[in-house]
Design a protein around this motif. Structure first.
Motif, PDB file in Angstrom:
ATOM      1  N   LEU A  27       0.832  -1.195   0.000  1.00 14.75           N
ATOM      2  CA  LEU A  27       0.000   0.000   0.000  1.00 14.75           C
ATOM      3  C   LEU A  27       0.871   1.250   0.000  1.00 14.75           C
ATOM      4  CD1 LEU A  27      -2.773   1.539   0.620  1.00 14.75           C
ATOM      5  CD2 LEU A  27      -2.225   1.163   3.037  1.00 14.75           C
ATOM      6  N   VAL A  28       0.501   2.223  -0.820  1.00 16.94           N
ATOM      7  CA  VAL A  28       1.087   3.562  -0.739  1.00 16.94           C
ATOM      8  C   VAL A  28       0.056   4.463  -0.081  1.00 16.94           C
ATOM      9  CG1 VAL A  28       1.852   5.587  -2.035  1.00 16.94           C
ATOM     10  CG2 VAL A  28       2.589   3.311  -2.744  1.00 16.94           C
ATOM     11  N   SER A  29       0.442   5.132   0.992  1.00 16.36           N
ATOM     12  CA  SER A  29      -0.495   6.017   1.687  1.00 16.36           C
ATOM     13  C   SER A  29       0.258   7.151   2.375  1.00 16.36           C
ATOM     14  CB  SER A  29      -1.303   5.229   2.731  1.00 16.36           C
ATOM     15  OG  SER A  29      -2.170   6.087   3.454  1.00 16.36           O
ATOM     16  N   HIS A  30      -0.410   8.324   2.428  1.00 18.73           N
ATOM     17  CA  HIS A  30       0.125   9.470   3.167  1.00 18.73           C
ATOM     18  C   HIS A  30      -0.634   9.686   4.476  1.00 18.73           C
ATOM     19  CE1 HIS A  30       1.781  10.767  -0.821  1.00 18.73           C
ATOM     20  NE2 HIS A  30       2.768  11.134  -0.043  1.00 18.73           N
ATOM     21  N   ASP A  31      -1.673   8.857   4.703  1.00 20.47           N
ATOM     22  CA  ASP A  31      -2.561   9.090   5.834  1.00 20.47           C
ATOM     23  C   ASP A  31      -2.080   8.345   7.073  1.00 20.47           C
ATOM     24  OD1 ASP A  31      -5.131   8.174   7.469  1.00 20.47           O
ATOM     25  OD2 ASP A  31      -5.632  10.043   6.441  1.00 20.47           O
ATOM     26  N   TYR A  32      -1.723   9.075   8.100  1.00 19.63           N
ATOM     27  CA  TYR A  32      -1.167   8.508   9.333  1.00 19.63           C
ATOM     28  C   TYR A  32      -2.081   7.444   9.925  1.00 19.63           C
ATOM     29  CZ  TYR A  32      -0.277   8.319  14.384  1.00 19.63           C
ATOM     30  OH  TYR A  32      -0.078   7.884  15.661  1.00 19.63           O
ATOM     31  N   HIS A  33      -3.368   7.775  10.058  1.00 20.28           N
ATOM     32  CA  HIS A  33      -4.306   6.851  10.699  1.00 20.28           C
ATOM     33  C   HIS A  33      -4.485   5.591   9.859  1.00 20.28           C
ATOM     34  CE1 HIS A  33      -5.285   9.769  13.790  1.00 20.28           C
ATOM     35  NE2 HIS A  33      -5.457  10.678  12.847  1.00 20.28           N
ATOM     36  N   GLU A  34      -4.527   5.759   8.536  1.00 18.53           N
ATOM     37  CA  GLU A  34      -4.656   4.617   7.636  1.00 18.53           C
ATOM     38  C   GLU A  34      -3.445   3.701   7.741  1.00 18.53           C
ATOM     39  OE1 GLU A  34      -6.649   4.963   3.665  1.00 18.53           O
ATOM     40  OE2 GLU A  34      -4.567   4.892   2.976  1.00 18.53           O
ATOM     41  N   VAL A  35      -2.271   4.285   7.752  1.00 15.00           N
ATOM     42  CA  VAL A  35      -1.031   3.508   7.841  1.00 15.00           C
ATOM     43  C   VAL A  35      -0.990   2.736   9.151  1.00 15.00           C
ATOM     44  CG1 VAL A  35       1.491   3.650   7.976  1.00 15.00           C
ATOM     45  CG2 VAL A  35       0.238   5.078   6.344  1.00 15.00           C
TER      46      VAL A  35
END
Length: 224
Positions: free
Chosen positions: A189-197
């Motif tokens: 997964l590529v993500s910039h979202d802290y909570h999602e990560v």
């Protein structure tokens, strides 16, 4: 196991970036590539998918070489056991939901998997609708089902939820975690979202300027 040894000269907003990444990803692991824009996250996803050719290095999956510069080997995207979901839905506007999934179905495979996927993502009642009649969340669920219809061993997710509202984003995060477990996927997964990560990752790979700046549990990476 997925073994990555990737080298690629990239060009970002601030000039050239020399991507150099060496890491292993275990099967059934959900790994997030995290870091600032231009760090090379999407390029890594695209190289694994066969959409971008590394300048040097290798990609090995279960002992099978997908790319090897020295051996001059580079499997085509359609020959790699992957499913891909991007921020853009990339659905065919002239096709129904069912037809979009059928298009991704490997030749000779039973169409029963399409019905299974539509049921899994809760879109059976929209099977005959075209994408322009769907909400953003519904379109992304179609894109996810289309990626899974290939029964991939690796699921590649490039910020697929970033354009959705919070409620739909949370719902699809939960769905992805279920699919990851149910279909024994290895998910990147590529993500910039802290909570999602933090919610989704077994392990986080922190990228800065094309290099791995840290690897570990989300809470340990964010403490840095």
């Amino acid at each position: 196991m997925i073994k990555l040894e990737l080298y690629k000269k990239l060009f970002g907003a601030d000039g050239p970036i020399h991507l150099q990444v060496q890491t292993n990803i275990q099967f059934n692991e959900l790994v997030t590539l995290y870091g600032p824009s231009g760090a090379g996250k999407t390029s890594i996803i695209r190289m694994i998918a066969g959409l971008m050719k590394p300048d040097d290095g290798s990609i090995t999956v279960s002992g099978e070489s997908w790319f090897d510069k020295k051996l001059e080997k580079n499997l085509k995207t359609q020959d790699r056991s992957i499913g891909m979901v991007f921020q853009e839905y990339s659905l065919f506007p002239n096709m129904t939901v069912y037809e979009n999934l059928k298009f991704a179905l490997p030749k000779g495979d039973s169409e029963s998997i399409i019905e299974e996927m539509l049921d899994t993502v809760g879109l059976k009642n929209l099977r005959d609708k075209k994408p322009n009649l769907l909400s953003g969340g519904q379109k992304q669920r179609v894109a996810l089902a289309r990626a899974l219809v290939r029964k991939p061993s690796i699921l590649l997710l490039d910020e697929p939820l970033s354009a959705l509202d919070t409620a739909m984003r949370t719902k699809l995060q939960d769905d992805i975690l279920v699919f990851h477990s149910q279909y024994n996927l290895t998910t990147i997964l590529v993500s910039h979202d802290y909570h999602e990560v933090k919610k989704m990752s077994d392990r986080v790979i922190l990228l800065e300027n094309g290099r791995i700046a840290g690897e570990g549990k989300a809470e340990d990476i964010f403490k840095q």
